[in-house]
Design a protein around this motif. Structure first.
Motif, PDB file in Angstrom:
ATOM      1  N   ALA A 261       0.700  -1.262   0.197  1.00 10.18           N
ATOM      2  CA  ALA A 261      -0.069  -0.021   0.080  1.00 10.18           C
ATOM      3  C   ALA A 261       0.886   1.379   0.170  1.00 10.18           C
ATOM      4  O   ALA A 261       0.446   2.198  -0.638  1.00 10.18           O
ATOM      5  CB  ALA A 261      -0.947   0.046   1.232  1.00 10.18           C
ATOM      6  N   ARG A 262       2.044   1.237   0.609  1.00  8.49           N
ATOM      7  CA  ARG A 262       2.846   2.413   0.855  1.00  8.49           C
ATOM      8  C   ARG A 262       3.437   2.601  -0.563  1.00  8.49           C
ATOM      9  O   ARG A 262       3.476   3.906  -0.991  1.00  8.49           O
ATOM     10  CB  ARG A 262       4.086   1.969   1.777  1.00  8.49           C
ATOM     11  N   ILE A 263       3.864   1.510  -1.227  1.00 11.57           N
ATOM     12  CA  ILE A 263       4.511   2.016  -2.532  1.00 11.57           C
ATOM     13  C   ILE A 263       3.495   2.503  -3.524  1.00 11.57           C
ATOM     14  O   ILE A 263       3.962   3.310  -4.209  1.00 11.57           O
ATOM     15  CB  ILE A 263       4.940   0.534  -2.886  1.00 11.57           C
ATOM     16  N   HIS A 264       2.448   1.921  -3.612  1.00  5.77           N
ATOM     17  CA  HIS A 264       1.254   2.327  -4.319  1.00  5.77           C
ATOM     18  C   HIS A 264       1.121   3.954  -4.203  1.00  5.77           C
ATOM     19  O   HIS A 264       0.780   4.652  -5.091  1.00  5.77           O
ATOM     20  CB  HIS A 264       0.150   1.621  -4.392  1.00  5.77           C
ATOM     21  N   LEU A 265       0.934   4.078  -2.846  1.00  6.51           N
ATOM     22  CA  LEU A 265       0.284   5.329  -2.560  1.00  6.51           C
ATOM     23  C   LEU A 265       1.591   6.134  -2.862  1.00  6.51           C
ATOM     24  O   LEU A 265       1.165   7.589  -3.156  1.00  6.51           O
ATOM     25  CB  LEU A 265      -0.105   5.461  -0.955  1.00  6.51           C
ATOM     26  N   GLN A 266       2.678   6.117  -2.497  1.00 11.32           N
ATOM     27  CA  GLN A 266       3.773   6.869  -2.598  1.00 11.32           C
ATOM     28  C   GLN A 266       3.968   7.320  -4.139  1.00 11.32           C
ATOM     29  O   GLN A 266       4.312   8.434  -4.749  1.00 11.32           O
ATOM     30  CB  GLN A 266       5.221   6.649  -1.973  1.00 11.32           C
ATOM     31  N   HIS A 267       3.927   6.284  -4.962  1.00  8.99           N
ATOM     32  CA  HIS A 267       3.994   6.556  -6.509  1.00  8.99           C
ATOM     33  C   HIS A 267       2.828   7.378  -6.859  1.00  8.99           C
ATOM     34  O   HIS A 267       3.292   8.341  -7.699  1.00  8.99           O
ATOM     35  CB  HIS A 267       4.092   5.214  -7.043  1.00  8.99           C
ATOM     36  N   GLN A 268       1.811   7.340  -6.458  1.00 10.73           N
ATOM     37  CA  GLN A 268       0.816   8.382  -6.962  1.00 10.73           C
ATOM     38  C   GLN A 268       0.873   9.590  -6.382  1.00 10.73           C
ATOM     39  O   GLN A 268       0.563  10.632  -7.068  1.00 10.73           O
ATOM     40  CB  GLN A 268      -0.739   7.834  -6.402  1.00 10.73           C
ATOM     41  N   LEU A 269       1.413   9.856  -5.061  1.00  6.89           N
ATOM     42  CA  LEU A 269       1.390  11.175  -4.524  1.00  6.89           C
ATOM     43  C   LEU A 269       2.696  11.898  -5.302  1.00  6.89           C
ATOM     44  O   LEU A 269       2.604  13.254  -5.517  1.00  6.89           O
ATOM     45  CB  LEU A 269       1.599  11.060  -2.972  1.00  6.89           C
ATOM     46  N   LEU A 270       3.552  11.281  -6.038  1.00  3.72           N
ATOM     47  CA  LEU A 270       4.595  12.035  -6.547  1.00  3.72           C
ATOM     48  C   LEU A 270       4.164  12.478  -7.697  1.00  3.72           C
ATOM     49  O   LEU A 270       4.699  13.583  -8.095  1.00  3.72           O
ATOM     50  CB  LEU A 270       5.902  11.046  -6.672  1.00  3.72           C
ATOM     51  N   GLN A 271       3.154  12.026  -8.206  1.00  5.29           N
ATOM     52  CA  GLN A 271       2.754  12.687  -9.438  1.00  5.29           C
ATOM     53  C   GLN A 271       1.288  13.662  -9.212  1.00  5.29           C
ATOM     54  O   GLN A 271       0.612  13.856 -10.030  1.00  5.29           O
ATOM     55  CB  GLN A 271       2.144  11.469 -10.325  1.00  5.29           C
ATOM     56  N   HIS A 272       0.898  13.717  -7.900  1.00  3.49           N
ATOM     57  CA  HIS A 272      -0.312  14.382  -7.361  1.00  3.49           C
ATOM     58  C   HIS A 272       0.032  15.809  -7.195  1.00  3.49           C
ATOM     59  O   HIS A 272       0.839  16.227  -6.448  1.00  3.49           O
ATOM     60  CB  HIS A 272      -0.812  13.597  -6.031  1.00  3.49           C
ATOM     61  N   SER A 273      -0.599  16.725  -7.995  1.00  2.00           N
ATOM     62  CA  SER A 273      -0.266  18.119  -7.777  1.00  2.00           C
ATOM     63  C   SER A 273      -1.242  18.973  -7.033  1.00  2.00           C
ATOM     64  O   SER A 273      -1.030  20.132  -6.811  1.00  2.00           O
ATOM     65  CB  SER A 273      -0.177  18.722  -9.312  1.00  2.00           C
ATOM     66  N   LYS A 274      -2.138  18.391  -6.554  1.00  2.00           N
ATOM     67  CA  LYS A 274      -3.275  18.944  -5.961  1.00  2.00           C
ATOM     68  C   LYS A 274      -2.919  19.296  -4.531  1.00  2.00           C
ATOM     69  O   LYS A 274      -2.455  18.492  -3.724  1.00  2.00           O
ATOM     70  CB  LYS A 274      -4.721  18.233  -5.858  1.00  2.00           C
TER      71      LYS A 274
END
Length: 815
Positions: A261-274
């Motif tokens: 879960a950590r890996i998936h979430l961190q990957h998304q947040l690096l691309q998350h600009s909001k």
């Protein structure tokens, strides 16, 4: 030249900013409480100008006096800033306007203040109980509605703030303004990504966090603000799944474990600009926190904790130590809970009040709980509390026993029965919302109390702030007849108090054997004594997934209540259930993200005395396989369960109360489920696939309370409903598929209350409703109001018609 005297300008303007920012911040807070057409945008303009000026001064302070170019540039900027401030100030003398705005807010709050001043007490439930059980039920139901459920003060950790919350609901909170301002300054700093808020238990960290989440500037700056409770025993995978749902806002993949879960979430947040702020409340360990911290553009984390060592130390992290209340704010908070005023009334001994208040040393929880405990008490009780508190240890330092000894005085005003009931609260984890029905079952079947008496005690504990009551969001009022619509939770310090007071005896002689926090297996001390006979009457166990080999043999011959909390997808019931020959109540709660398969059904075979079984978020066939050997079962409740296809196998001959809630795979009800000749309350709610109620509904001849609520696929009610001659309360709310009521409904001659709100397709009433001569209260939609008013005018003169507003929320499911 003056233009080059940058340092002198900094000192002068810095003094100006420090004098104006606190008052202007309060001015903005008061301004936003007014209707939008009365708000003045110039206040926010001034505040933003002052904040930017503070940043400019900080930059100026780091300039070398030999760098003439930068000195000139910054001196020019500071002069422009000073002129802009003066221009704005020329339009409005800030401090005069602040007083004016306070007056306007006070006038707006006048009705609330009058109610507080004239109320003799929060309520006196025991004095209002009558000899008529049905009258008591209605009285208590209305009491909770009026005294508790409309008050945001009963929400978890709502300890102190302004007279009005950002959502406009009346509260009383003090002492937050400066801390909120300090934290906003840190969170708005581009170089800061993590902010930790540290304070002792009961210091108001959660309240501060909740207030910060509602702050208009925070919401405007971040856009996405998320509040997550971590607690001492967190379900990390479940928390990460919640963070994904609320931050990423995309379909969540199936996480295998916490690391996945950590890996998936961190990957998304690096691309998350909001811009996003995540508030992690009540963090106890660095190990847990490390799994919940992430990096990302415009992503920040605020953490509340008791232990400052939990917060990582690096260049992008800041630690804020939340101060306790000063004497003025502490007195206001204490008086609010003790008297319903924000100052000491003229008819009491002011010196005695101040002596008790000072002993609480500015700790919000102590002020709230001890103030509540002394509400309405005579002078001798105040003297006793003062003497006990003065002998206790200091609570200004983080000294657990000192705090608990201080709060122990709040229990002195409970009678012996209520005190024992308070100590029972230690069986439930802190911070978790638990259906109040589960708690009342313990008091009814173990303490042998009548239902009305248990409900009075529940309300008394809530009035003294020894527990917190909330209700299912979207409900207009508490359901008649039981506490199924109420949820309780505890502040962690209040649970510590219950554990502290209930664990004075040796482990084998305790009346209550509770695990203070979640562990992977049983405590080692228990295993060492596994050959010993325990005297515990109530046992509470909080673990993760348990298999058969992780349990040890233990002997509990006197246990009447077993509470099992776990988190996992598989759970093996303890074999020592066989030793619990006197067990009356079994409560099984799964706090995992998925429903769990339960095993070990053979251990239930000896539970011949059991009265109540409650299962939450499990796959339920385990109880069906052994239900035939539960001959004394009187109450059966399933919530968030699956696998109920063979529910008809349950032994129903003695069941008095039957509840199914949020069982989402239940499609068809077997007629055998209605063969409950002793049932007084029968409820199916939030089961969205149920399309039909068996035609033999009328066989529930003893039932007084019938709920068929939130069944959107239900098309019709059986005509046999007219045979329910003892029915007093009927709830068909949120049954959107119902198009009409059967004519036979007019035969319900004892029906006193009828809830039919949010039945949007139901346009017409049968004429027979005019025969509901005992009906006192109807809750319905606007489109059918006139038909009920005609029935009222024709034959039901005492009928009260209430129009309910549609509300949709599942917030009550959150931990």
């Amino acid at each position: 030249m003056q233009s080059f005297n940058c340092k002198g300008l900094c000192i002068r303007v810095d003094a100006l900013l420090k004098s104006l920012i606190p008052a202007t911040h309060q001015l903005c807070l008061l301004d936003i409480q007014l209707p939008k057409d009365q708000q003045n945008p110039i206040f926010q303009l001034l505040y933003n100008t002052l904040i930017k000026g503070r940043d400019l001064i900080k930059k100026c302070e780091n300039i070398s006096p030999f760098n003439l170019l930068l000195n000139y540039r910054y001196a020019s900027d500071i002069l422009k800033l000073e002129k802009k401030i003066n221009d704005i100030m020329g339009l409005m003398p800030t401090h005069i306007l602040l007083d004016a705005r306070r007056l306007m807010a006070d006038l707006k709050n006048l009705n609330f203040a009058k109610k507080l001043e004239t109320a003799e007490s929060i309520f006196k439930p025991a004095s209002m109980v009558t000899n008529d059980p049905s009258e008591n039920t209605f009285m208590l139901q209305q009491m909770v509605l009026d005294r508790f459920c409309d008050s945001t003060d009963m929400e978890l950790d709502s300890l102190y703030s302004n007279h009005y919350s950002p959502d406009g609901k009346a509260q009383f909170h003090v002492g937050l303004e400066k801390s909120i301002g300090d934290l906003k300054e840190l969170l708005f700093d581009d170089e800061v990504s993590v902010v930790g808020v540290q304070c002792m238990g009961g210091g108001g960290k959660t309240t501060l966090g909740l207030a910060l989440c509602k702050d208009p500037q925070i919401k405007g700056y971040f856009g996405n603000v998320i509040f997550v409770t971590v607690s001492q025993s967190p379900n990390l995978k479940g928390i990460l799944e919640t963070m994904w749902d609320k931050v990423v806002e995309r379909k969540r993949p199936e996480f295998q474990n916490v690391e996945d879960a950590r890996i998936h979430l961190q990957h998304q947040l690096l691309q998350h600009s909001k811009p996003t702020l995540v508030l992690l409340d009540d963090v106890w360990s660095r190990e847990n926190l490390e799994n919940l911290l992430f990096e990302g553009p415009r992503y920040k984390t605020l953490i509340t904790t008791r232990d400052s060592s939990t917060i990582p130390r690096n260049t992008s992290t800041r630690l804020y130590k939340l101060p306790l209340l000063d004497q003025e704010d502490a007195r206001s908070l204490f008086c609010f809970w003790a008297f319903g005023h924000i100052s000491i009334p003229s008819n009491v001994d002011a010196n005695l009040v101040m002596e008790v208040q000072v002993e609480c040393e500015g700790l919000p929880l102590a002020l709230k709980v001890i103030g509540s405990s002394l509400h309405g008490e005579p002078c001798v009780a105040w003297e006793s509390a003062k003497n006990k508190l003065s002998k206790g240890k200091s609570i200004s330092d983080y000294h657990k026993e000192g705090l608990l000894e201080c709060l122990e005085t709040s229990i002195d005003f409970l009678d012996d029965v209520a005190r024992e009931c308070f100590l029972d609260l230690g069986a439930f984890p802190q911070g978790k919302k638990v259906c109040a029905d589960a708690l009342l079952d313990i008091w009814i079947y173990h303490r042998k109390l009548e239902w009305q008496d248990t409900f009075v005690i529940l309300l008394e504990l809530a009035s003294r702030n020894l527990l917190n009551l909330t209700r299912k969001s979207g409900r207009t009022e508490i359901s008649y007849g039981d506490a199924s619509e109420l949820y309780f939770s505890q502040h962690d310090v209040m649970r510590d108090l219950a554990l502290y007071m209930g664990c004075q005896d040796s482990i084998v002689h305790r009346k209550r054997l509770f695990m203070p926090m979640k562990e992977h297996i049983l405590p080692g001390e228990w295993e060492l004594l596994s050959d010993t006979q325990f005297n515990a009457q109530i046992v509470s166990i909080h673990t993760g997934t348990m298999d058969e080999n992780q349990w040890c043999e233990m002997n509990f011959p006197e246990t009447e209540v077993l509470v099992l909390f776990f988190s996992g997808i598989e759970y093996f019931l303890p074999q020592f259930l066989k030793s619990m020959k006197n067990l009356k109540v079994l409560l099984v709660f799964n706090y995992g993200s998925k429903r769990a398969t339960t095993k070990g059904a053979d251990s239930l075979s000896s539970l011949t005395q059991i009265k109540s079984v409650r299962l939450e978020k499990v796959i339920a066939p385990i109880i069906e396989k052994q239900s035939s050997v539960l001959p004394s079962l009187e109450k059966f409740s399933l919530s968030l369960c699956e696998g109920l296809g063979n529910i008809c196998k349950i032994n129903t001959t003695k069941i008095q109360e039957f509840n199914l809630d949020h069982c989402n795979d239940l499609e068809e009800l077997s007629p055998a489920i209605l063969h409950m000749p002793s049932a007084l309350s029968w409820s199916i709610s939030n089961c969205h696939l149920v399309q039909k109620i068996p035609s033999d509904l009328g066989s529930l001849t003893s039932v007084r309370i019938l709920r068929l609520s939130a069944l959107p696929s239900l098309k019709e009610l059986p005509t046999s409903i007219g045979k329910l001659g003892q029915l007093e309360y009927l709830d068909i709310s949120v049954c959107e598929g119902l198009k009409e009521l059967p004519e036979e409904i007019g035969q319900l001659k004892k029906l006193r209350k009828f809830d039919m709100k949010e039945c949007s397709r139901l346009k017409r009433l049968p004429r027979s409703v005019c025969g509901l001569s005992a009906l006192k209260h109807i809750i319905c939609d606007k489109n059918i109001e006139n038909q009920w008013l005609r029935a009222k005018a024709f034959s039901i003169p005492e009928l009260r018609v209430e129009i309910a507003q549609a509300q949709f929320s599942l917030d009550w499911l959150d931990d």
